[in-house]
Structure formats: C-alpha cells, structure tokens
Design a protein around this motif. Structure first.
Motif, PDB file in Angstrom:
ATOM      1  N   GLY A 138       1.466   6.852   0.672  1.00  0.00           N
ATOM      2  CA  GLY A 138       2.311   6.376  -0.407  1.00  0.00           C
ATOM      3  C   GLY A 138       2.940   7.507  -1.191  1.00  0.00           C
ATOM      4  N   HIS A 139       2.324   8.693  -1.166  1.00  0.00           N
ATOM      5  CA  HIS A 139       2.910   9.859  -1.826  1.00  0.00           C
ATOM      6  C   HIS A 139       4.241  10.241  -1.202  1.00  0.00           C
ATOM      7  CE1 HIS A 139      -0.539  10.998  -4.415  1.00  0.00           C
ATOM      8  NE2 HIS A 139      -1.260  10.423  -3.464  1.00  0.00           N
ATOM      9  N   TRP A 140       4.449   9.831   0.052  1.00  0.00           N
ATOM     10  CA  TRP A 140       5.696  10.145   0.753  1.00  0.00           C
ATOM     11  C   TRP A 140       6.477   8.880   1.115  1.00  0.00           C
ATOM     12  CZ3 TRP A 140       0.884  12.286   2.172  1.00  0.00           C
ATOM     13  CH2 TRP A 140       0.677  13.586   1.683  1.00  0.00           C
ATOM     14  N   GLY A 141       6.150   7.772   0.421  1.00  0.00           N
ATOM     15  CA  GLY A 141       6.927   6.553   0.569  1.00  0.00           C
ATOM     16  C   GLY A 141       6.547   5.660   1.726  1.00  0.00           C
ATOM     17  N   SER A 156       0.820  -1.219   0.000  1.00  0.00           N
ATOM     18  CA  SER A 156       0.000   0.000   0.000  1.00  0.00           C
ATOM     19  C   SER A 156       0.849   1.263   0.000  1.00  0.00           C
ATOM     20  CB  SER A 156      -0.928   0.010   1.212  1.00  0.00           C
ATOM     21  OG  SER A 156      -0.210   0.199   2.423  1.00  0.00           O
ATOM     22  N   ALA A 157       2.164   1.132  -0.059  1.00  0.00           N
ATOM     23  CA  ALA A 157       3.055   2.296  -0.061  1.00  0.00           C
ATOM     24  C   ALA A 157       3.263   2.801  -1.488  1.00  0.00           C
ATOM     25  CB  ALA A 157       4.373   1.953   0.601  1.00  0.00           C
ATOM     26  N   THR A 158       2.157   3.104  -2.152  1.00  0.00           N
ATOM     27  CA  THR A 158       2.214   3.626  -3.519  1.00  0.00           C
ATOM     28  C   THR A 158       1.272   4.811  -3.639  1.00  0.00           C
ATOM     29  OG1 THR A 158       0.372   2.327  -4.413  1.00  0.00           O
ATOM     30  CG2 THR A 158       2.544   1.259  -4.339  1.00  0.00           C
ATOM     31  N   ARG A 159       1.474   5.611  -4.673  1.00  0.00           N
ATOM     32  CA  ARG A 159       0.610   6.762  -4.911  1.00  0.00           C
ATOM     33  C   ARG A 159      -0.807   6.351  -5.303  1.00  0.00           C
ATOM     34  NH1 ARG A 159       3.110  11.822  -5.941  1.00  0.00           N
ATOM     35  NH2 ARG A 159       5.363  11.769  -5.560  1.00  0.00           N
ATOM     36  N   GLN A 160      -0.982   5.122  -5.757  1.00  0.00           N
ATOM     37  CA  GLN A 160      -2.296   4.648  -6.191  1.00  0.00           C
ATOM     38  C   GLN A 160      -3.097   4.014  -5.054  1.00  0.00           C
ATOM     39  OE1 GLN A 160       0.682   3.653  -7.877  1.00  0.00           O
ATOM     40  NE2 GLN A 160       0.439   5.475  -9.153  1.00  0.00           N
ATOM     41  N   ALA A 161      -2.506   3.867  -3.885  1.00  0.00           N
ATOM     42  CA  ALA A 161      -3.135   3.098  -2.809  1.00  0.00           C
ATOM     43  C   ALA A 161      -4.424   3.736  -2.308  1.00  0.00           C
ATOM     44  CB  ALA A 161      -2.154   2.909  -1.653  1.00  0.00           C
ATOM     45  N   THR A 171      -9.127  14.622  -0.944  1.00  0.00           N
ATOM     46  CA  THR A 171      -8.076  15.130  -1.824  1.00  0.00           C
ATOM     47  C   THR A 171      -7.366  13.906  -2.396  1.00  0.00           C
ATOM     48  OG1 THR A 171      -6.250  15.150  -0.218  1.00  0.00           O
ATOM     49  CG2 THR A 171      -7.746  17.057  -0.206  1.00  0.00           C
ATOM     50  N   PRO A 172      -6.417  14.082  -3.292  1.00  0.00           N
ATOM     51  CA  PRO A 172      -5.655  12.919  -3.764  1.00  0.00           C
ATOM     52  C   PRO A 172      -4.825  12.255  -2.670  1.00  0.00           C
ATOM     53  CG  PRO A 172      -5.450  14.748  -5.308  1.00  0.00           C
ATOM     54  CD  PRO A 172      -6.103  15.289  -4.086  1.00  0.00           C
ATOM     55  N   TYR A 173      -4.759  12.880  -1.494  1.00  0.00           N
ATOM     56  CA  TYR A 173      -3.901  12.386  -0.419  1.00  0.00           C
ATOM     57  C   TYR A 173      -4.677  11.802   0.759  1.00  0.00           C
ATOM     58  CZ  TYR A 173      -0.911  15.486  -3.109  1.00  0.00           C
ATOM     59  OH  TYR A 173      -0.252  16.107  -4.151  1.00  0.00           O
ATOM     60  N   PHE A 174      -5.917  12.246   0.957  1.00  0.00           N
ATOM     61  CA  PHE A 174      -6.670  11.859   2.147  1.00  0.00           C
ATOM     62  C   PHE A 174      -8.155  11.681   1.816  1.00  0.00           C
ATOM     63  CE2 PHE A 174      -3.343  14.916   3.424  1.00  0.00           C
ATOM     64  CZ  PHE A 174      -2.532  14.062   4.162  1.00  0.00           C
TER      65      PHE A 174
END
Length: 245
Positions: free
Chosen positions: A208-211, A146-151, A189-192
């Motif tokens: 995932g945006h920050w690894g 799940s550590a990806t930008r798509q998660a 948002t794309p992050y939360f």
C-alpha cells in the motif's frame, strides 16, 4: 523521464558458495517466486525473456532484459557475484539490480530498494534454515481495501502481533481458521513482516505504500505441503481482515 537505476547489496551467509548458487539458479520459489532456470551458458535464455550475459558457476551469474514490456521499466539486469569465505564454509554475495525506469522514478526505486532488502533476507533465511528442501510456493493479494499504508499494521493486529515485537522474537499468532501459528518474527519494518515456522517462510508485503494491495507469499518446505490449500486458507484470512466476502 527515463533514468537509470542501480541497487547494490553485499552480505555473507553461513553456507558454501555452491549452495548459494543452487538457490539463485534453481530454487527461486524458495525465497522469491518460481522462475524457469537459466540456460547454463552465456547467450542462453534466462527468466522472463532475459539473456544470460555472465555464467561462471558458482561465482558469477548475470541476466539482462531489454524492452522489458513493463509500463515503468525498459531495461532490467540482475547480477550475482559469489565468493568463498572461511575456506569455502561461508559465502560472500554481491547483488546488483540495475536498469532503466521510464516513469515514476522515485517511487519505483524506493519500492525496488526496500523489496530487495526483504528478498535477500528471505534468501538467507532459506539457506540457513531450509535448504536444500523443495518448496511449495503460494502467493496472493488482498482486496482493494488493503492498498493503503495502514494495511500491514492491520494484518499484524489480526495476527495478534504486538506493536513492539521486534525481529528475532518468538511469537504465537492467530493464523487461518483461528489456528495458533508458532513462529519466529524474522523480519519487521513498516513495509514488511516475515515469519518463520518450523516448516515455512510466510511473508507479508505492505505494498500500500506504493499504491498496491497487501500481498502474502508462503514458501512451504514440509513434505506434505499443499500450495493450493495454503493460498486458499490465507486468502480467506486476508479477506476477513479487510471484511471482504
């Protein structure tokens, strides 16, 4: 290279200043994660080894940590200024998070800034809809997959959340165990993703945006809330999204 940072936010909320103060000082688990309350005096101990450097209830509270012990941060300071509005019926809040990042400055600042927006929104949701009810807090992280930008998008699809659903929309989603979860999509948002039910605030962190793996926190305000059961149920759900046994 070490470099100072400062994140400043101002907002108003429809509760008295005293209620904001109580949330910040005593109810951190209702919108963040549970922290020990500060010792109520300048020079007193604060959360995570910090020192109280300003104490003026219900108007000003600051804590500061030196030698934080984090690999990418050496100094951390949180400052809250709270003022009355409309003869004390509402509150204006100025929040300043500052300190020194010692490595990966741009990534650390971006993550801290975006997380600040979400945490302060969650504080307002708590104050508006649930305060002063006690909270049962749970948090968990997804597997390495799940550590990806798509998660976060994958989690949203697993919930049954429409791609075009906007903040403020009432939704019926697929929660743990296939149960229907009636909620308001209070943040997106794309992050939360933020969900508010009649008993809880459920927050999804697309780290995932920050690894880092995707995270979930559950702030349950029901009288029969069970933090361990919430953690277990959502962990099983999250592992299922990323096909982990």
């Amino acid at each position: 290279m070490s470099k100072e940072f400062e994140i400043v936010r101002e907002f108003e909320v429809d509760v008295p200043p005293e209620q904001v103060w109580d949330a910040v000082v005593h109810a951190s688990g209702a919108y963040l994660w549970p922290m020990d309350p500060p010792e109520p005096r300048v020079g007193g101990s604060g959360p995570f080894g910090s020192t109280v450097t300003a104490w003026d209830p219900p108007h000003r509270y600051t804590n500061r940590s030196e030698n934080v012990g984090m690999p990418v941060q050496s100094v951390n300071q949180l400052d809250y200024t709270i003022e009355p509005r409309d003869e004390g019926r509402r509150a204006w809040v100025r929040y300043v998070h500052s300190g020194i990042f010692t490595d990966d400055w741009n990534n650390q600042y971006d993550g801290a800034s975006k997380h600040t927006n979400f945490y302060l929104h969650t504080l307002c949701e708590y104050l508006t809809h649930f305060a002063p009810r006690p909270v049962a807090f749970a948090q968990l992280n997804g597997p390495a997959a799940s550590a990806t930008r798509q998660a976060l998008a994958a989690a949203g699809h697993a919930l049954g959340l429409a791609d075009d659903a906007a903040a403020g929309t009432k939704v019926a989603l697929r929660g743990p165990g296939g149960r229907t979860l009636a909620a308001v999509l209070d943040y997106r948002t794309p992050y939360f993703i933020g969900l508010r039910t009649d008993r809880a605030l459920i927050r999804f962190f697309g780290r995932g945006h920050w690894g880092a793996p995707l995270g979930i926190s559950i702030h349950d305000f029901a009288p029969d809330a069970d933090a361990e059961a919430n953690e277990s149920a959502w962990q099983d759900w999250l592992n299922g999204v990323f096909n982990q046994s």
